[in-house]
Write a protein that holds these residues in place. Structure first.
Motif, mmCIF file in Angstrom:
data_model
loop_
_atom_site.group_PDB
_atom_site.id
_atom_site.type_symbol
_atom_site.label_atom_id
_atom_site.label_comp_id
_atom_site.label_asym_id
_atom_site.label_seq_id
_atom_site.Cartn_x
_atom_site.Cartn_y
_atom_site.Cartn_z
ATOM 1 N N ALA A 140 8.977 7.677 -0.330
ATOM 2 C CA ALA A 140 9.941 6.681 0.151
ATOM 3 C C ALA A 140 11.125 7.353 0.834
ATOM 4 N N SER A 141 11.555 8.502 0.333
ATOM 5 C CA SER A 141 12.681 9.195 0.953
ATOM 6 C C SER A 141 12.327 9.753 2.316
ATOM 7 N N ARG A 142 11.043 10.012 2.524
ATOM 8 C CA ARG A 142 10.571 10.539 3.814
ATOM 9 C C ARG A 142 10.178 9.422 4.778
ATOM 10 N N GLY A 143 10.184 8.173 4.295
ATOM 11 C CA GLY A 143 9.826 7.045 5.136
ATOM 12 C C GLY A 143 8.341 6.777 5.205
ATOM 13 N N TYR A 144 7.569 7.359 4.280
ATOM 14 C CA TYR A 144 6.133 7.124 4.260
ATOM 15 C C TYR A 144 5.853 5.791 3.572
ATOM 16 N N HIS A 145 4.852 5.089 4.091
ATOM 17 C CA HIS A 145 4.450 3.820 3.498
ATOM 18 C C HIS A 145 2.943 3.786 3.374
ATOM 19 N N ALA A 146 2.456 3.018 2.405
ATOM 20 C CA ALA A 146 1.008 2.854 2.258
ATOM 21 C C ALA A 146 0.495 1.953 3.365
ATOM 22 N N LEU A 147 -0.642 2.289 3.901
ATOM 23 C CA LEU A 147 -1.238 1.468 4.952
ATOM 24 C C LEU A 147 -1.825 0.195 4.346
ATOM 25 N N PRO A 148 -1.686 -0.924 5.067
ATOM 26 C CA PRO A 148 -2.219 -2.185 4.517
ATOM 27 C C PRO A 148 -3.743 -2.218 4.564
#
Length: 148
Positions: A140-148
């Motif tokens: 989250a701190s790096r701006g990564y998100h799980a793909l839908p």
């Protein structure tokens, strides 16, 4: 996300409990035998000393077990790890790498600084949850998100 605190506990002091149990059994026997066999009262006194030693050993073992716990608090900004006699903190932005062994987790802050968490009990559920929480907060701190 909110703040979450993980607690890593050391293994139970089973050896101290076993020694205390043996001391208590011998102490109780030495307390009862003088009355049953009409032996001198000094033997009963020795039994009370052994029984007191067993109780003292249990108290010391439980206090040291409780004091050896390590608390790892994770927030959105960083972490605070508090253990017996030490405290480490850092922000997720400073973390350059995280390495994991089966029973430890090392947080790297550049080439010099390392913060190491060790689970003396081996792989535990709390260590697994701690690792998952750390990974999620670091992503989250790096701006990564799980793909839908």
């Amino acid at each position: 996300m909110s703040s979450r605190t993980h607690v890593l506990t050391p293994p139970l002091p089973l050896r101290a409990v076993a020694v205390a149990a043996v001391l208590a059994i011998f102490g109780a026997a030495l307390i009862v035998l003088p009355a049953a066999l009409r032996l001198p009262g000094v033997i009963a006194f020795l039994g009370w000393v052994l029984l007191g030693g067993a109780v003292a050993l249990l108290v010391v073992a439980s206090l040291s077990w409780r004091r050896m716990r390590v608390f790892a608090e994770f927030t959105d900004e960083g972490y605070l790890i508090t253990g017996p006699g030490s405290q480490e903190q850092g922000s997720w932005a400073e973390v350059t790498k995280v390495t994991q062994a089966p029973t430890s987790l090392t947080i790297h802050h550049g080439p010099e600084r390392r913060v190491r968490l060790v689970s003396r009990r081996g792989v535990t559920a709390e260590m697994v949850h701690l690792t998952a929480d750390l990974t999620q907060r670091l992503d989250a701190s790096r701006g990564y998100h799980a793909l839908p």
